[in-house]
Design a protein around this motif. Structure first.
Motif, PDB file in Angstrom:
ATOM      1  N   ARG A 253      -5.380   2.950   1.900  1.00 45.42           N
ATOM      2  CA  ARG A 253      -6.054   1.991   0.891  1.00 45.42           C
ATOM      3  C   ARG A 253      -7.656   1.955   0.797  1.00 45.42           C
ATOM      4  NH1 ARG A 253      -2.604  -1.492   4.066  1.00 45.42           N
ATOM      5  NH2 ARG A 253      -0.668  -2.046   3.065  1.00 45.42           N
ATOM      6  N   TYR A 262      -3.744   2.556  -7.794  1.00 52.76           N
ATOM      7  CA  TYR A 262      -3.299   1.152  -7.757  1.00 52.76           C
ATOM      8  C   TYR A 262      -3.488   0.394  -8.838  1.00 52.76           C
ATOM      9  CZ  TYR A 262      -2.245  -3.682  -6.052  1.00 52.76           C
ATOM     10  OH  TYR A 262      -2.041  -4.908  -5.698  1.00 52.76           O
ATOM     11  N   ALA A 308       6.638  -6.931  -5.428  1.00 58.77           N
ATOM     12  CA  ALA A 308       6.208  -7.190  -4.165  1.00 58.77           C
ATOM     13  C   ALA A 308       5.171  -6.354  -3.843  1.00 58.77           C
ATOM     14  CB  ALA A 308       7.650  -6.974  -3.324  1.00 58.77           C
ATOM     15  N   GLY A 309       5.094  -5.154  -4.084  1.00 59.21           N
ATOM     16  CA  GLY A 309       3.856  -4.395  -3.713  1.00 59.21           C
ATOM     17  C   GLY A 309       2.538  -4.741  -4.561  1.00 59.21           C
ATOM     18  N   PHE A 311       1.718  -8.291  -4.873  1.00 63.99           N
ATOM     19  CA  PHE A 311       1.350  -9.409  -4.221  1.00 63.99           C
ATOM     20  C   PHE A 311       1.129  -9.139  -2.924  1.00 63.99           C
ATOM     21  CE2 PHE A 311       3.846 -11.019  -7.846  1.00 63.99           C
ATOM     22  CZ  PHE A 311       2.733 -12.208  -8.251  1.00 63.99           C
ATOM     23  N   TRP A 312       1.928  -8.303  -2.070  1.00 62.85           N
ATOM     24  CA  TRP A 312       1.773  -8.107  -0.754  1.00 62.85           C
ATOM     25  C   TRP A 312       1.154  -6.670  -0.394  1.00 62.85           C
ATOM     26  CZ3 TRP A 312       6.268 -10.619  -2.201  1.00 62.85           C
ATOM     27  CH2 TRP A 312       6.529 -11.745  -1.708  1.00 62.85           C
ATOM     28  N   LYS A 313       0.293  -6.050  -1.435  1.00 66.17           N
ATOM     29  CA  LYS A 313      -0.352  -4.925  -1.258  1.00 66.17           C
ATOM     30  C   LYS A 313       0.545  -3.804  -0.363  1.00 66.17           C
ATOM     31  CE  LYS A 313      -4.014  -6.693  -3.277  1.00 66.17           C
ATOM     32  NZ  LYS A 313      -4.620  -6.377  -4.433  1.00 66.17           N
ATOM     33  N   ILE A 314       1.661  -3.677  -0.744  1.00 68.65           N
ATOM     34  CA  ILE A 314       2.520  -2.609  -0.104  1.00 68.65           C
ATOM     35  C   ILE A 314       2.025  -1.359  -0.580  1.00 68.65           C
ATOM     36  CG2 ILE A 314       4.849  -1.671   0.432  1.00 68.65           C
ATOM     37  CD1 ILE A 314       5.849  -4.503  -0.291  1.00 68.65           C
TER      38      ILE A 314
END
Length: 428
Positions: A253, A262, A308-309, A311-314
């Protein structure tokens, strides 16, 4: 040849001829694409196939994760034919596109059990886009003209063959089909591990949603996953496990290119999906009718992980947008076909021509949109608009770098900016 297969052949041939016109060229902004890494890897493998160096960085003892089977094959072909690396990339794109055509045909025919369905699936997967997302894992036409040889795209193409083999095994229980799945899935995983993970993710949904969740199937599928991981772990050119640990730690990241990817994949959905939204309506219809559970479940699960990725930075969950598009386009293609050949029950008595018009128009809009995006990229190489409209002489997009071939040799260390250093190893 059956009439349906003949129709598919001629439709694909027409698209392929259109593809050739663009794929044989060097794109104007090649120097900013991932193609730089792949071209540099091919050149380095020509110097040493068994012990290549890192083509971009002077890192003692390190090679590059770009040394994957598809790149090695291209390097061997270049060694034999002695063609320029850009010619090899172009020819590889043509071969990859042909394999994509076969993969889509086999999968659509097997999954839908419909001889004519592959025609609609082919056109939907290539053209049912808005502006789209290009780069890795993108198989829209305007991207394939320059990225068809990318390892990620090669692995994505292999997904269609792997799913076909698994479907045939589940329906016929012949071990030869399962063996084919193991080989193809392992190759896809080795060539691009992330796409390989997507392949096994999709296959697990296929097994469960189509009602084949049996002990024997689970054991064999788990065995296929383990074989793919083992083969990739033993690959001598780079450390797969080291890469997995790096990504699992979340360190990826911190890099600007990951952040850019992203932001790209979580933005502009309306204009990028465009007519593809009609596929979501088809998924809703099939869900209500309890038809094609693989497509419905695949879309919903992929969409959930994708959201989900955000909101939770997957890490790398943003790539699930390509699976969302894949399932949406599959649903669209099926609805398009049925609207033309056998309208659904709820519209047989009213509006059959309206549904047909909407879906055909959506595909038409996507088709011309893809041609516009492709032309916008390539036409400036041949046409100058200002100060007056005229055809100009073609110049190689990398012309200003080619003269450096006389001054730089393998192993030379060059201090320069990131843009120039990205392209140099492709040329010298």
């Amino acid at each position: 040849m059956k009439s349906s297969a003949r129709i598919y052949f001629f439709v694909f041939l027409g698209v392929f001829i259109l593809f050739i016109a663009f794929a044989l060229q060097v794109i104007p902004w090649f120097e900013w694409s991932d193609g730089c890494e792949h071209a540099a890897a091919i050149r380095e493998l020509n110097y040493s196939l068994l012990h290549p160096l890192n083509p971009h960085l002077n890192l003692p003892g390190e090679t590059s994760p770009r040394y994957v089977p598809s790149i090695i094959i291209m390097a061997v072909v270049q060694k034999i034919l002695e063609y320029d690396v850009f010619t090899i990339l172009a020819l590889s794109s043509l071969v990859a596109f042909i394999f994509l055509g076969f993969g889509i045909y086999f999968f659509a025919k097997e999954y839908f059990q419909d001889e004519i369905q592959p025609v609609y699936t082919l056109l939907s997967l290539l053209f049912l886009w808005g502006r789209g997302w290009d780069g890795a894992n993108s198989i829209m036409f305007s991207s394939l003209v320059y990225n068809a040889y990318y390892p990620s795209v090669i692995s994505f193409i292999l997904i269609f063959f792997a799913l076909t083999a698994m479907l045939k095994y589940l329906r016929q229980r012949r071990l030869s089909y399962f063996s084919a799945f193991v080989i193809v899935s392992s190759l896809a995983f080795l060539n691009h591990p992330l796409t390989g993970i997507l392949l096994f993710f999709i296959t697990s949904i296929l097994i469960v949603s189509e009602g084949y969740l049996e002990k024997r199937i689970v054991i064999l599928f788990s065995l296929a996953c383990m074989i793919a991981v083992m083969v990739t772990s033993l690959w001598p050119y780079y450390s797969f496990l080291k890469g997995v640990l790096f990504m699992a730690s979340g360190k990826g990241r911190q890099f600007w290119d990951y952040q850019a990817g992203y932001n790209l994949h979580y933005s502009g959905h309306v204009i990028r999906i465009g007519p593809g939204f009609l596929g979501i309506l088809a998924i809703a219809y099939f869900g209500i009718k309890k038809q094609y559970p693989f497509i419905v479940a695949g879309f919903l699960i992929s969409l959930f992980i994708y959201i989900a990725g955000f909101f939770w930075k997957i890490i790398l969950a943003e790539r699930l947008i390509f699976l969302c598009m894949l399932f949406s386009q599959l649903a669209f293609s099926r609805m398009l076909k049925t609207s033309i050949h056998a309208p659904p029950d709820w519209i047989k008595s009213k509006w059959p021509s309206l549904l047909r018009f909407v879906y055909v128009s959506a595909l038409g809009a996507g088709f011309f949109g893809q041609l516009y995006l492709t032309g916008k990229m390539y036409l400036p190489q041949y046409v100058e608009w200002q100060p007056r409209l005229h055809v100009k002489k073609y110049l190689h997009p990398l012309q200003h770098y080619l003269s450096l071939r006389h001054y730089l040799q393998r192993g030379d260390i060059v201090l320069t900016d990131i843009g120039t250093s990205w392209i140099l190893p492709c040329l010298t």
